[in-house]
Design a protein around this motif. Sequence first.
Motif, PDB file in Angstrom:
ATOM      1  N   ARG A  30       1.785  -0.917  -0.545  1.00  0.00           N
ATOM      2  CA  ARG A  30       0.237   0.292   0.160  1.00  0.00           C
ATOM      3  C   ARG A  30       0.862   1.091  -0.201  1.00  0.00           C
ATOM      4  N   LEU A  31       0.201   2.214  -0.358  1.00  0.00           N
ATOM      5  CA  LEU A  31       1.309   3.491  -0.490  1.00  0.00           C
ATOM      6  C   LEU A  31       1.583   4.012   1.020  1.00  0.00           C
ATOM      7  N   GLY A  63       5.365  -2.161  -8.949  1.00  0.00           N
ATOM      8  CA  GLY A  63       6.660  -2.187  -8.165  1.00  0.00           C
ATOM      9  C   GLY A  63       6.719  -1.294  -7.309  1.00  0.00           C
ATOM     10  N   ALA A  64       7.864  -0.304  -6.923  1.00  0.00           N
ATOM     11  CA  ALA A  64       7.590   0.099  -6.602  1.00  0.00           C
ATOM     12  C   ALA A  64       7.420   1.796  -7.135  1.00  0.00           C
ATOM     13  N   ARG A 100      10.907   4.718  -8.315  1.00  0.00           N
ATOM     14  CA  ARG A 100      11.425   4.787  -8.094  1.00  0.00           C
ATOM     15  C   ARG A 100      12.882   3.419  -7.807  1.00  0.00           C
ATOM     16  N   GLY A 101      13.844   3.130  -8.142  1.00  0.00           N
ATOM     17  CA  GLY A 101      14.415   2.149  -8.036  1.00  0.00           C
ATOM     18  C   GLY A 101      14.839   1.686  -9.237  1.00  0.00           C
ATOM     19  N   ASP A 102      14.956   0.381  -9.960  1.00  0.00           N
ATOM     20  CA  ASP A 102      15.465   0.074 -10.694  1.00  0.00           C
ATOM     21  C   ASP A 102      14.418  -0.105 -11.607  1.00  0.00           C
ATOM     22  N   PRO A 112       9.523  -6.136 -17.231  1.00  0.00           N
ATOM     23  CA  PRO A 112       7.842  -6.385 -16.592  1.00  0.00           C
ATOM     24  C   PRO A 112       7.634  -4.972 -16.688  1.00  0.00           C
ATOM     25  N   GLU A 113       7.847  -4.046 -15.977  1.00  0.00           N
ATOM     26  CA  GLU A 113       7.231  -2.918 -14.555  1.00  0.00           C
ATOM     27  C   GLU A 113       7.260  -2.015 -16.076  1.00  0.00           C
ATOM     28  N   MET A 114       7.964  -2.157 -17.371  1.00  0.00           N
ATOM     29  CA  MET A 114       8.107  -0.763 -17.993  1.00  0.00           C
ATOM     30  C   MET A 114       7.040  -1.377 -19.329  1.00  0.00           C
TER      31      MET A 114
END
Length: 163
Positions: free
Chosen positions: A18-19, A35-36, A52-54, A58-60
């Motif tokens: 959660r945020l 993710g983050a 936030r971070g790497d 898959p996130e892209m």
Amino acid sequence: MLRPVEQTKLEAEGSPDRLTSPPPGPNYTLEERIGAHRVWLFPPDLVELQIRGDLSAPEMARLGSIFRRLSGELPWMLLSVDITHLGDLPASTRRTAAHQGHLALFAGCVMWGGSFMQRVLATMVWNAVRLLGQSHPMPPVTVVSTQAEAHAFLDTQRARRQA
């Protein structure tokens, strides 16, 4: 259809993901977490991305699906990217961005925050994505130091559109 922010917050309440920080402003209508990383929609045209971070491939790809969904619902979009906490952007992430072409959905992009080196890295990555994804026209991008400078760039883009 855009998910109301209340639904997103409720879904996140019971989640360990959660945020933990407030969104960048009070007038957003969509909030997504990958993710983050965070994505907010500020109608009528602004998509804010906080990295936030790497950022993995898959996130892209997930970001691309969110951007495509929004482009189907909005006539025109601008992208503001907070790179203050930017980590690594591996080659696989850059290739995913280039081949999906989802950055071409935006009329303009501004990246802001971070150190001088992070801003240089962001510029280099953007140029690499432009070269890899030549079949997709890339929007103008500006890399600035502060969020205030980013908002000034966005205001200029909006004024050009209205002219």
